[in-house]
Structure formats: C-alpha cells, structure tokens
Design a protein around this motif. Sequence first.
Motif: not given
Lengths: 229, 229
Positions: A100, A104, A111, A115, A117, A143-145, A208
Amino acid sequence: MSLRAYNVIKEAEVIIGYKTYIDLIADLTEGKEVISSGMTREVERCLQAIEMAAAGRYVVIVSSGDPGIYGMAGITLELVEKQEMVGKIQVEIVPGITSANAAAASLGAALMHDFAVISLSDLLTPWELIEKRLEAAAMGDFVTILYNPMSKKRTEQIKRAREIFLRFKSPDTPVGIVRNAKRSGEVVTRTDLEHLLEHTIDMFTVVLIGNCQTYHTDNFMITPRGYKV
Amino acid sequence: MSLRAYNVIKEAEVIIGYKTYIDLIADLTEGKEVISSGMTREVERCLQAIEMAAAGRYVVIVSSGDPGIYGMAGITLELVEKQEMVGKIQVEIVPGITSANAAAASLGAALMHDFAVISLSDLLTPWELIEKRLEAAAMGDFVTILYNPMSKKRTEQIKRAREIFLRFKSPDTPVGIVRNAKRSGEVVTRTDLEHLLEHTIDMFTVVLIGNCQTYHTDNFMITPRGYKV
C-alpha cells in the motif's frame, strides 16, 4: 527495505522463506544457510525457524513488504506461543514497507487521508466478511487498497468489489493499479472505477480506489489532505 | 528508515523539514545545508524546496514515518503541479514505515488482517466525516489504527472514538497504545476498550483497536490471519 531489515539479514546465520522472496535478496544471502520452500508451507517454515533459533542460531524468516501486514509475523508469534518458546528464544518483528505504501508513492500521493486495506483473498476469510468490509470502506469514503485482487483461480472477487464500490461512488472515482510496487518490473496504471477491469490485475498487483476528493493530474494520483496551496 | 531514504539523505545537498524530524537524523546531515522550521509551515517549506530544486540543487524534504501517509508527499506534489514544475524538476516520493506498521510490530502482530487508518485530528477534516469513518471501521470489524488521537488542545476526540467503538464492540476488545513507535523512548501499552482512557495518550502516540478475533497473550497482541497452528 529498511536499514534494520538489511542489518538483520546481514547478521543472520540462517535465512528461511518463500522461494520468490528469497530470490529477491540473493545478493545478501551469500555464505549463509538458505532454506526456501513453496507457498502454503508457512507453518512448516516457522516451526523450522523456531527449532533452529532454539538451538542457538540467528534465524531470519523473510517476508515481502511488511511481515506485520498479511505477512509472517502473526503465524510466527502464534507458533512461538504454542511451542512455549516465549523467553527461550528472542523474537523481533522488523516492520517494513507494505505494498500500500509503496504503490501510493509510485502513484504520487494517494494515501494522504484515512484509508482501509482489504485483502480480496477468501482462502482464509469468508467472502461475506470481505464484502461487509468493502461496503464499510466505500460508505466511509476511505481511500481503499485491495490486496490479492485477483489470481488465476480467483477472478470474480475484483468484479464484485467494483460493483460494491459503484453502489456508493461515482464511476469516475480515480483508481490506481500498481504491479510489483517499487520492485523491478513495476507497472503503474491510472484509471477509474468505470474502466478498472480493462487493465491487467494479478497476484502481484494492488488496486487503490480514491476517496471522493482524490484526483488524477497528468502525472500523479493525489488525495488532498486539506492544506490551502 | 528505508535504505532508499538513507541513500537520498546521504546524497542530498539540502535537507528541509520540521525541526523535530531534522533533529532525529542529525547524524546524517553533517556538511549539508539544513533548513528546519516549525509546525504549520508546510507550504512554505515545500515552496522553498521546489525553488531550490529548480535552481539545480538536490533537495530532500524530510517527513516522519511514511511521507505518503498523512505526510508531505501530497502537498509537495500539489505545489509542484501548481508551480508548473512538472518535468522541470525530478520528484521522487520515497515510501517509509508509517506508525501503524511500526506500532503493530512493537505490539506483536496486530495488523495481520484488514485494517483502517483514521486520523482523529479535525484541524483539516470535519469531525462529522471522522465520526462516519469511525463508525464504518467499527461496523466492518477492521483492526483500526487511530493517528493523532489526542493533543493538549484536542482531548475529546479519543473519548468520542471510544464511545463509537463501544456501540459495536465488546469492552474487552484488545487495544494497543504505542508512543514513539520504534524510536528511542518507545512505550508499548496493552489494554482494552474499557480501560483505554486510563493510559497516557498524546501526539506521539497511535492507538490500535483489534478486530473481534484479536487477542493479547502475556507478551503479544495478535490478530490471527486464519492459519491452523
């Protein structure tokens, strides 16, 4: 790699790990005992490492990214406890740079704000729980990983994840796809939720998904933190 | 610190950063031009760095943890774009080890499963959005890491966060509190949601709240990944 990781590998007598990761540090392991094995042999590798450490040897279990994030730290400590080796051997978890963080940085500054994960692998986790977390992340505008977005056998999960996000977010929500983040052969792709599935995604990739303020410039994916510039 | 960060600092002609962070790398900056300034001078520092880079100098902006996570990466790239310096100066974001990773390693293996990172600072973010994210993280049973949990002026946010979590989670949910994660003067505290507020929490602290499977042993905070051990 962190300075600390570099130093413990340099000092170690024995290096144990998944073959792909051992190969990545071939230039550091010369003259050491190297034990590499295939995937899904995690428990076995840990038990072997614990046994060798108990015999007084300096052993390093190698993990990619950060061993503390979907890595070998958990299973190692679980087994150290189970084998009643606490206090008998010294254990150190050396934190690292997880995908991540690496992805990023390669995308720009994706990020900069809160966020989440989430691993899409349902090998060890029920899909219902993964789906619940995808909904929570999309609803909370994190924000999503996405880790483990797709493999040869698991191809539907990323489609389902995209559908869930589209229930809460605009199709033009910025997306970054990074393969081999900060490693040789890195591929950085910038797209959006609408076009996400048109790009190559595999086991070496993280995806992401931006929050509602994330934007692409011609060069970078940026999530603003809120400073006036 | 990563090897890459170490190397770029070694190579740099100019080091710019917040004074506290500059002091942490005093042994690496000898013979270099060092420009340190106080908090809230971020825009100014970036503009100065961009100007010096445009004049051909090798400049490093120092950030603690990972510059890409609530750090200087975003504002730097925003200003590089705004100043129309893309392509005129070379910019590299060097990923690092953020407090979440460092704290999880000091606690044991707290981040072995899906997690959310939320800053409780409402200086740049409306509190309503932070609260929405806390609810989403608690509902989704993410391991949750709270950054900026408390400062001298902001003392209520951590209490509100705890109340939100207690709406969704058991009072005995494991919590880890880490001050100065992986730095000198590190303090690691293991407790639970019920007793969270009885411990010292400040600006140098991160708070990790476990998911419903996280547990404390006598020695470690562990979130199992699902392996059979």
